[in-house]
Each structure stands twice: as C-alpha cells, then as structure tokens.
Write a protein that holds these residues in place. Structure first.
Motif, PDB file in Angstrom:
ATOM      1  N   GLY A  65      10.790  25.757 -64.512  1.00 25.82           N
ATOM      2  CA  GLY A  65       9.738  26.150 -63.594  1.00 25.82           C
ATOM      3  C   GLY A  65       8.639  25.123 -63.425  1.00 25.82           C
ATOM      4  O   GLY A  65       7.606  25.399 -62.807  1.00 25.82           O
ATOM      5  N   GLY A  66       8.862  23.921 -63.951  1.00 23.91           N
ATOM      6  CA  GLY A  66       7.916  22.837 -63.763  1.00 23.91           C
ATOM      7  C   GLY A  66       8.315  21.959 -62.589  1.00 23.91           C
ATOM      8  O   GLY A  66       9.095  22.377 -61.723  1.00 23.91           O
ATOM      9  N   LEU A  67       7.825  20.730 -62.567  1.00 23.89           N
ATOM     10  CA  LEU A  67       8.154  19.786 -61.508  1.00 23.89           C
ATOM     11  C   LEU A  67       8.593  18.457 -62.111  1.00 23.89           C
ATOM     12  O   LEU A  67       8.031  18.007 -63.121  1.00 23.89           O
ATOM     13  N   ARG A  68       9.588  17.857 -61.489  1.00 23.32           N
ATOM     14  CA  ARG A  68       9.983  16.487 -61.818  1.00 23.32           C
ATOM     15  C   ARG A  68       9.627  15.609 -60.627  1.00 23.32           C
ATOM     16  O   ARG A  68      10.132  15.826 -59.515  1.00 23.32           O
ATOM     17  N   ILE A  69       8.755  14.653 -60.871  1.00 19.76           N
ATOM     18  CA  ILE A  69       8.206  13.813 -59.808  1.00 19.76           C
ATOM     19  C   ILE A  69       8.753  12.410 -59.966  1.00 19.76           C
ATOM     20  O   ILE A  69       8.504  11.737 -60.979  1.00 19.76           O
ATOM     21  N   GLY A  70       9.510  11.948 -58.989  1.00 18.76           N
ATOM     22  CA  GLY A  70      10.054  10.598 -59.042  1.00 18.76           C
ATOM     23  C   GLY A  70       8.951   9.565 -59.147  1.00 18.76           C
ATOM     24  O   GLY A  70       7.873   9.712 -58.561  1.00 18.76           O
ATOM     25  N   ALA A  71       9.217   8.494 -59.877  1.00 17.21           N
ATOM     26  CA  ALA A  71       8.187   7.492 -60.143  1.00 17.21           C
ATOM     27  C   ALA A  71       7.671   6.820 -58.882  1.00 17.21           C
ATOM     28  O   ALA A  71       6.548   6.310 -58.859  1.00 17.21           O
ATOM     29  N   LEU A  72       8.474   6.816 -57.805  1.00 18.48           N
ATOM     30  CA  LEU A  72       8.063   6.141 -56.571  1.00 18.48           C
ATOM     31  C   LEU A  72       7.473   7.091 -55.535  1.00 18.48           C
ATOM     32  O   LEU A  72       7.185   6.681 -54.414  1.00 18.48           O
ATOM     33  N   VAL A  73       7.288   8.350 -55.886  1.00 22.14           N
ATOM     34  CA  VAL A  73       6.580   9.263 -54.983  1.00 22.14           C
ATOM     35  C   VAL A  73       5.166   8.732 -54.801  1.00 22.14           C
ATOM     36  O   VAL A  73       4.460   8.457 -55.779  1.00 22.14           O
ATOM     37  N   THR A  74       4.743   8.567 -53.559  1.00 23.48           N
ATOM     38  CA  THR A  74       3.407   8.017 -53.331  1.00 23.48           C
ATOM     39  C   THR A  74       2.334   9.054 -53.628  1.00 23.48           C
ATOM     40  O   THR A  74       2.584  10.262 -53.608  1.00 23.48           O
ATOM     41  N   ASN A  75       1.144   8.579 -53.890  1.00 22.80           N
ATOM     42  CA  ASN A  75       0.029   9.476 -54.155  1.00 22.80           C
ATOM     43  C   ASN A  75      -0.226  10.399 -52.977  1.00 22.80           C
ATOM     44  O   ASN A  75      -0.547  11.580 -53.159  1.00 22.80           O
ATOM     45  N   ALA A  76      -0.090   9.891 -51.757  1.00 22.41           N
ATOM     46  CA  ALA A  76      -0.336  10.717 -50.570  1.00 22.41           C
ATOM     47  C   ALA A  76       0.671  11.855 -50.478  1.00 22.41           C
ATOM     48  O   ALA A  76       0.312  13.013 -50.213  1.00 22.41           O
ATOM     49  N   VAL A  77       1.935  11.550 -50.698  1.00 24.32           N
ATOM     50  CA  VAL A  77       2.991  12.577 -50.638  1.00 24.32           C
ATOM     51  C   VAL A  77       2.794  13.597 -51.742  1.00 24.32           C
ATOM     52  O   VAL A  77       2.924  14.814 -51.521  1.00 24.32           O
ATOM     53  N   LEU A  78       2.468  13.138 -52.936  1.00 23.36           N
ATOM     54  CA  LEU A  78       2.324  14.048 -54.061  1.00 23.36           C
ATOM     55  C   LEU A  78       1.144  15.001 -53.863  1.00 23.36           C
ATOM     56  O   LEU A  78       1.252  16.201 -54.116  1.00 23.36           O
TER      57      LEU A  78
END
Length: 329
Positions: A65-78
């Motif tokens: 139930g958490g999130l996995r955030i790819g290392a290249l996700v930009t700050n704006a998208v996140l």
C-alpha cells in the motif's frame, strides 16, 4: 573547460558497467546540481554516464500500500501525481516549495536526494572549504553563515543540507533501492544514507560511486494530518532557513502518531525520534509542543550569523503543530 567523456547507456547494466570501467565517472540525469558544480570547477568528473534514457520513470503502488517511485521521476511529475497528493501531501508540498518550475521539470527524485550543499564557501573555489578540499578549513565558521546548520555540525563543517524533498522523504520513512555492478541490489533508509560531517565532511552519503539509485520506496501512509512549513528569505526560489515536515494524528484528544523532520537547520535532513516520543499520549498544547522543541534543539549550536535559527525553528515547530492538531496559527 575540463575535458570529459559522455556516455549514454541504454539499460541499467550498461550504465553500471560504464561507471565501473571508468575511474572518476559520475551518473547524471537532470543535471540541475552537477552541471553547476562542473561549471565552477568544483566537480571535475572525467566521465559522465547519462542515465536519462533508463526505464526508471514510473510511480507504482507497492503490495503493502505504499509507493515505489522511479529514480528518474521528475520533481514536477512527482508533486502532481494523484497518489502523492492524496496520500503524501507533505511530499507534494515540500517539492513545490523548492526551486522553480523549470528546475522541477528537470530535477529527478534520485538526484534531488544526492544534491550537495549550497554553502557560499563551498561554491567559491577561492575560499577554504573542507567539504570541497579536505584539510583546507571551514570559512563558514567565523564567516558569513546565515544559511548554515545548527544541528549535526562539527569543527570541520557547518554546511546545511539544501533539499526540501529529502526532508519530507525523511518524515515519511522513505528508503532507497539501489543496484551495484555485480547485479546485487540493496536498500538504504534515508536515516542511514546521509553522513554527519565529523572529520570527513567531503563524504556526504554512504553510496558507492558506482551504486545506482533505481527507486525510492514510501511505506503505506500513517494516520494523521500532514504539513510542510518552510521559512525563507523570499516567497519562491529560495532555500529554507528553517522548514518543518510533520505527520501528526490526534485521537480522542490525545496525540497518537507523530513524525517530524527539519530542513535548513541540519547537515542532513534532520529527525529526532526522542522529541517525537514526547508528543505521544499527550493532549495537544503549546506547552507540550515547546517541550518537543526543547528536545529537538537540545544540541543546537549557532555560529553567530545563524543564531536566529534556534528561536525560529522553535516558533515554526510550535506553530506547525498547533495548526495540525486543530488550533490556530
């Protein structure tokens, strides 16, 4: 201009091999920090391994139930991601409080966590700086140190960590997934990632030079209200003088959950779990919040120009907690 090689691998394995086979290589993605440091001659990598083409741009839910955030996700998208805004608003708020829109469009999640200090003297090659040149001395001690740290400092360095996003990640108990050239994977909590300056302020973190961040993992959100409060010299595009990331839950008039992290005041994104424990089971009140602030600041040391951060952090923390627990501030 200092010459360097540029490599753009097509997958993680090729990126790791490129970094291993070339001494002095550095990974680069958005480049919003590294390129500035290269222009000033502070960073002088012989090889740049551009990981911008790797498949590390997804935000996905974990089975827990958490999130996995790819290392290249930009700050704006996140910051704009619906699940982040819904479940982790403190993270969205922190990202939007940092940098400018243009920089957030380029800066990546992994790179943000590894950005280096914005200490004036670190950025000035003419000034002695132990973080830039070990053994040279610290110009900030006894110099102009308005933005410097009051927690986690040493006689060798008082530079503050600049990231807003990392403060929110710290309060959310984020961890990093990394990959090594031999194919092994590893996990690092943010608590274990960063190093205090001690006698080696030039070493910011515990990752190996050829260790690639592949994702940041957030555990399931804990109950409670979330907030990121940032105090800075101007309303936008300024680093924190003091910031507070807080997650607090109140049930039946008592605080049942509390997590606090601080920016602008520490040599790393700062957290004090003993101070958090002082809130648990207590009815919200200014007196309780001030005792918590006392614990956070127990080892704080000003250096003349940044003494004001001690009362400022106290006021900001009390104000943030008062609002989160239903009071006015």
């Amino acid at each position: 201009m200092i010459a360097f090689d540029y490599i753009r691998p097509s997958d993680e394995t090729a990126a790791l091999h490129a970094a291993t086979e070339r001494p002095g290589a550095r990974f680069i993605a958005g480049g919003t920090n590294l390129l500035d440091l290269m222009k000033l001659g502070i960073e002088r990598p012989r090889h740049l391994v551009d990981i911008g083409g790797l498949d590390l741009r997804e935000v996905t839910e974990t089975p827990e139930g958490g999130l996995r955030i790819g290392a290249l996700v930009t700050n704006a998208v996140l910051a704009a991601h619906p699940l982040v805004r819904q479940r982790y608003p403190v993270l969205s708020q922190a990202i939007l409080a940092g940098a400018s829109g243009q920089l957030r469009n380029k800066a990546t999640t992994g790179g943000n966590l590894l950005q280096r200090t914005r200490c004036y003297f670190f950025y000035d090659p003419a000034s002695p700086c132990n973080k830039r040149e070990p053994g040279a001395g610290c110009s900030a001690i006894g110099g102009f140190n308005r933005i410097m740290a009051i927690l986690g400092t040493s006689s060798h360095c008082i530079a503050s960590h600049p990231s807003d996003m990392a403060v929110a990640m710290r309060v959310l108990d984020a961890s990093l997934e990394t990959r090594l050239p031999d194919g092994q994977t590893s996990s690092h909590t943010l608590e274990a990632l960063y190093r205090l300056p001690g006698e080696t302020p030039h070493i910011d973190h515990r990752l190996a030079p050829d260790e690639l961040i592949t994702a940041v993992v957030l555990p399931p959100p804990t109950p409670g209200r979330q907030s990121y409060r940032k105090v800075r010299d101007r309303a936008s595009y300024a680093f924190a003088l003091v910031s507070v990331a807080a997650v607090v839950s109140v049930q039946e008039g008592r605080i049942t959950e509390a997590a606090l992290a601080f920016g602008g005041v520490g040599t790393m994104p700062w957290r004090n779990r003993d101070a958090e424990a002082l809130l648990i089971g207590r009815a919200p009140s200014v007196a309780v919040f001030e005792r918590c602030a006392d614990a956070v600041l127990a080892e704080a040391t000003g250096h003349g120009g940044n003494d004001f951060k001690i009362p400022l952090l106290r006021q900001t923390l009390v104000s943030c907690l008062t609002k989160l627990t239903g009071g006015e501030s």
